[in-house]
Design a protein around this motif. Structure first.
Motif: not given
Length: 272
Positions: A237-245
């Motif tokens: 799940f952590l990958i998603l916010p890291l990609v956007f922020f």
């Protein structure tokens, strides 16, 4: 997402089948769960520390959602009864088959052939020979890896699950690391991220799916259900916010540090 991912997931498949058939189910499960965590927390971290990656739109429209669905499907199957049954393995393999059909039919046109025109395809006999040599080496390597892992577990007095989720999983993730570093060096950065996401999907749906069809996998060490699968869901799940922020559709060195810290904390808490 397809060819490279399947090839780099072959060690997990061979090792997990071998471990399950030899009566070491926690090695089979720990290998896949640990490998999925290592692919993102170690391999992806090293990759983006070497150079930032621009992420394609397909990451959040297809790749990441399918990885999360595959992860949740696996957790749902194994969490309540501690067994991955044959019919559950069949469902996972069917889901993978449908995903591959979707990729090849609806996203094939999005692929641009970037091979230099002077590249000469390998002759058929060489393809067969290389596959044969590689497959034999993989099986021989799995025999040695399982024997070494079981020996290490008994020597240090730790469970098969801990050895599987740390030592064995890193060993079987080396092809992903090699493929990702080569992709970075060849400036094919999209391949490195697609390879890792695809490899995680293959690990869950193909490796555990096929292994459980051959022989049902039963959890022995409950730490896999109380801790490891949630670490796997967490880093997925952590990958998603890291990609956007902080920058949209981009993974940089700061993201690599976050992923590496996540992985180090996971390994520390697992072995202590």
């Amino acid at each position: 997402m397809t060819v490279v991912s399947f090839a780099t997931s072959a060690p997990e498949l061979i090792v997990s089948i071998k471990a399950a058939l030899d009566g070491f189910p926690d090695l089979a499960l720990g290998n896949v769960v640990g490998s999925n965590i290592a692919n993102l927390g170690l391999v992806l971290a090293i990759t983006v520390l070497l150079g930032s990656i621009d992420v394609r739109k397909s990451f959040y429209t297809t790749d990441w959602p399918v990885m999360m669905v595959a992860s949740l499907l696996f957790v749902g199957f194994i969490y309540f009864d501690g067994v991955l049954q044959q019919y559950e393995g069949i469902i996972m393999v069917v889901f993978l088959f449908l995903f591959l059909i979707y990729l090849l039919r609806f996203q094939k046109t999005a692929v641009v052939d970037e091979m230099p025109e002077d590249d000469i395809p390998l002759p058929l006999y060489k393809i067969v020979m290389f596959l044969g040599i590689g497959g034999t080496a993989l099986w021989g390597g799995s025999e040695l890896l399982i024997d070494g892992a079981v020996g290490m577990a008994s020597t240090f007095g730790v469970s098969d699950r801990i050895i599987g989720i740390t030592i064995v999983s890193v060993g079987t993730s080396i092809p992903e690391l090699a493929a990702s570093i080569i992709a970075i060096l060849k400036k094919e950065k999209a391949i490195s991220l697609g390879n890792l996401i695809g490899s995680n999907i293959f690990n869950l749906l193909a490796v555990l799916g096929i292994t459980s069809i051959i022989t049902p996998i039963t959890v022995v060490d409950q730490g896999l259900l109380s801790s490891d699968i949630f670490w796997m869901l967490g880093i997925s799940f952590l990958i998603l916010p890291l990609v956007f922020f902080p920058k949209g559709l981009r993974l940089g060195w700061r993201d690599g540090l976050v992923l590496m810290i996540f992985y180090i904390v996971f390994v520390y808490l697992t072995v202590t």
